[in-house]
Scaffold this motif. Sequence first.
Motif, PDB file in Angstrom:
ATOM      1  N   THR A   1      22.808  61.944 -19.544  1.00 12.27           N
ATOM      2  CA  THR A   1      24.296  62.362 -19.604  1.00 12.27           C
ATOM      3  C   THR A   1      23.731  61.517 -21.000  1.00 12.27           C
ATOM      4  O   THR A   1      24.795  61.649 -22.470  1.00 12.27           O
ATOM      5  CB  THR A   1      25.370  62.352 -19.111  1.00 12.27           C
ATOM      6  OG1 THR A   1      25.308  63.583 -18.164  1.00 12.27           O
ATOM      7  CG2 THR A   1      26.305  63.196 -20.137  1.00 12.27           C
TER       8      THR A   1
ATOM      9  N   GLY B   1      21.643  61.499 -23.839  1.00 13.44           N
ATOM     10  CA  GLY B   1      21.282  62.008 -24.260  1.00 13.44           C
ATOM     11  C   GLY B   1      22.661  62.528 -25.332  1.00 13.44           C
ATOM     12  O   GLY B   1      22.514  63.097 -26.690  1.00 13.44           O
ATOM     13  N   LEU B   2      23.905  61.452 -25.674  1.00 10.22           N
ATOM     14  CA  LEU B   2      24.730  61.839 -25.682  1.00 10.22           C
ATOM     15  C   LEU B   2      24.446  60.884 -27.425  1.00 10.22           C
ATOM     16  O   LEU B   2      25.315  62.099 -28.474  1.00 10.22           O
ATOM     17  CB  LEU B   2      26.316  61.197 -25.440  1.00 10.22           C
ATOM     18  CG  LEU B   2      27.269  61.604 -26.080  1.00 10.22           C
ATOM     19  CD1 LEU B   2      28.206  62.857 -25.689  1.00 10.22           C
ATOM     20  CD2 LEU B   2      29.032  60.466 -25.611  1.00 10.22           C
TER      21      LEU B   2
ATOM     22  N   TYR C   1      21.911  61.270 -28.893  1.00  9.78           N
ATOM     23  CA  TYR C   1      20.888  62.405 -29.896  1.00  9.78           C
ATOM     24  C   TYR C   1      22.342  63.866 -30.152  1.00  9.78           C
ATOM     25  O   TYR C   1      21.908  64.303 -31.436  1.00  9.78           O
ATOM     26  CB  TYR C   1      20.486  62.951 -28.754  1.00  9.78           C
ATOM     27  CG  TYR C   1      19.553  62.002 -28.662  1.00  9.78           C
ATOM     28  CD1 TYR C   1      18.570  61.608 -29.617  1.00  9.78           C
ATOM     29  CD2 TYR C   1      19.391  60.982 -27.026  1.00  9.78           C
ATOM     30  CE1 TYR C   1      17.095  60.403 -29.579  1.00  9.78           C
ATOM     31  CE2 TYR C   1      17.889  60.645 -27.436  1.00  9.78           C
ATOM     32  CZ  TYR C   1      16.812  60.144 -28.306  1.00  9.78           C
ATOM     33  OH  TYR C   1      15.852  59.569 -28.019  1.00  9.78           O
ATOM     34  N   GLY C   2      23.300  63.933 -29.472  1.00  7.45           N
ATOM     35  CA  GLY C   2      23.653  65.217 -29.296  1.00  7.45           C
ATOM     36  C   GLY C   2      25.313  64.800 -30.458  1.00  7.45           C
ATOM     37  O   GLY C   2      25.270  65.584 -31.935  1.00  7.45           O
TER      38      GLY C   2
ATOM     39  N   ALA D   1      18.769  66.101 -26.832  1.00  4.60           N
ATOM     40  CA  ALA D   1      20.675  66.443 -26.183  1.00  4.60           C
ATOM     41  C   ALA D   1      20.565  67.332 -25.634  1.00  4.60           C
ATOM     42  O   ALA D   1      21.214  67.533 -24.614  1.00  4.60           O
ATOM     43  CB  ALA D   1      21.458  66.288 -27.977  1.00  4.60           C
TER      44      ALA D   1
ATOM     45  N   ARG E   1      19.339  66.765 -22.096  1.00  2.00           N
ATOM     46  CA  ARG E   1      19.772  65.507 -21.261  1.00  2.00           C
ATOM     47  C   ARG E   1      21.887  65.958 -20.791  1.00  2.00           C
ATOM     48  O   ARG E   1      21.786  64.881 -19.860  1.00  2.00           O
ATOM     49  CB  ARG E   1      19.972  64.437 -22.309  1.00  2.00           C
ATOM     50  CG  ARG E   1      18.479  64.075 -22.394  1.00  2.00           C
ATOM     51  CD  ARG E   1      18.180  62.864 -22.622  1.00  2.00           C
ATOM     52  NE  ARG E   1      17.274  62.034 -23.260  1.00  2.00           N
ATOM     53  CZ  ARG E   1      16.179  62.739 -23.845  1.00  2.00           C
ATOM     54  NH1 ARG E   1      15.918  63.439 -24.855  1.00  2.00           N
ATOM     55  NH2 ARG E   1      14.610  61.260 -23.534  1.00  2.00           N
ATOM     56  N   LEU E   2      21.983  66.881 -21.811  1.00  6.19           N
ATOM     57  CA  LEU E   2      23.517  67.372 -21.862  1.00  6.19           C
ATOM     58  C   LEU E   2      23.853  68.400 -21.083  1.00  6.19           C
ATOM     59  O   LEU E   2      22.901  69.419 -21.680  1.00  6.19           O
ATOM     60  CB  LEU E   2      24.084  67.457 -22.921  1.00  6.19           C
ATOM     61  CG  LEU E   2      23.952  66.541 -24.090  1.00  6.19           C
ATOM     62  CD1 LEU E   2      24.612  65.946 -25.168  1.00  6.19           C
ATOM     63  CD2 LEU E   2      24.568  65.226 -23.117  1.00  6.19           C
TER      64      LEU E   2
END
Length: 303
Positions: A8, A11-12, A14-15, A235, A238-239
Amino acid sequence: MAEVEERTGSGLPYGIGAYLCWGLFPLYWPLLEPAGPLEVLAHRIVWSLAFVLVLIGVTRRWGRFRDIARDRTLMLFLALASVTIALNWGGFIWGVTNGHVIETSLGYFINPLVTVLLGVLVLKETLRPAQWMAVGIGFVAVVVLTVDYGRLPWIALLVAGSFATYGFLKKRASLGAFEGLGMETLILAPFALAFLVVLQLRSDLTFGHAGVGNAALLAGTGVVTAIPLLMFAAAATRLSLTTIGLLQYLGPFIQFLLGLFVFHEAMSTARWIGFALVWAALVIFTVDAISSRRRAPRPVVTA
């Protein structure tokens, strides 16, 4: 648990990066003047195709790309998706270059509500009471804004409706971001190129006639289209869906702030009321979605 937190955490960024890019899009398209919205749209299609084909070549996904072309059912979904994304891109570009940045942000705010409504109308899904409440409040907000604008907020409805339909079609197609975008832009490219040729024959083409900087920015539409998609793809793996669902409001919120403070678009009392209703609907919708996922039974893991 540590592994989930690590994924997480990785990925954050990237998001956030993806939605920041989409939120800042209204700053890019006005830089392409004197190119009109239709020429900008045509360039975005052509240069997105070029950039994505390079990425597919670098990642050696040509085999998958050919398999997609041979699947008639899949190609039908992608043909429909290409039309809806062209409408979405065109509506957004027209809106932000004609003083309607706030209205385009409204389109992405109400997109989750339109998506849910699409599920009811097309898939015959049953909504929970809180979802019906959110959709009802959203409908009231559109009525309030229609009265204030003196017309339907058609830019917002076009952006929301086309993007919701695009998402529905892409879900049915179930493809990677770049294979899908590559095929969609490949379908649209002949029409975009033909339009650019017609503009050139009429001496109305901007590309190559308004300086090197303008030509570079028009060519850059492919890069600015693909980069957020790359970050979003990273993201998404991963999220959690909950985190992505919350992040999706970052883009339109940034667009709203740009329309208000950078482009100085007017916000009457009625428009504030309309937007407040939309935001209230989204709070109800989001809280209900999070609560529903928490109540959902966890899958049983067997050895």
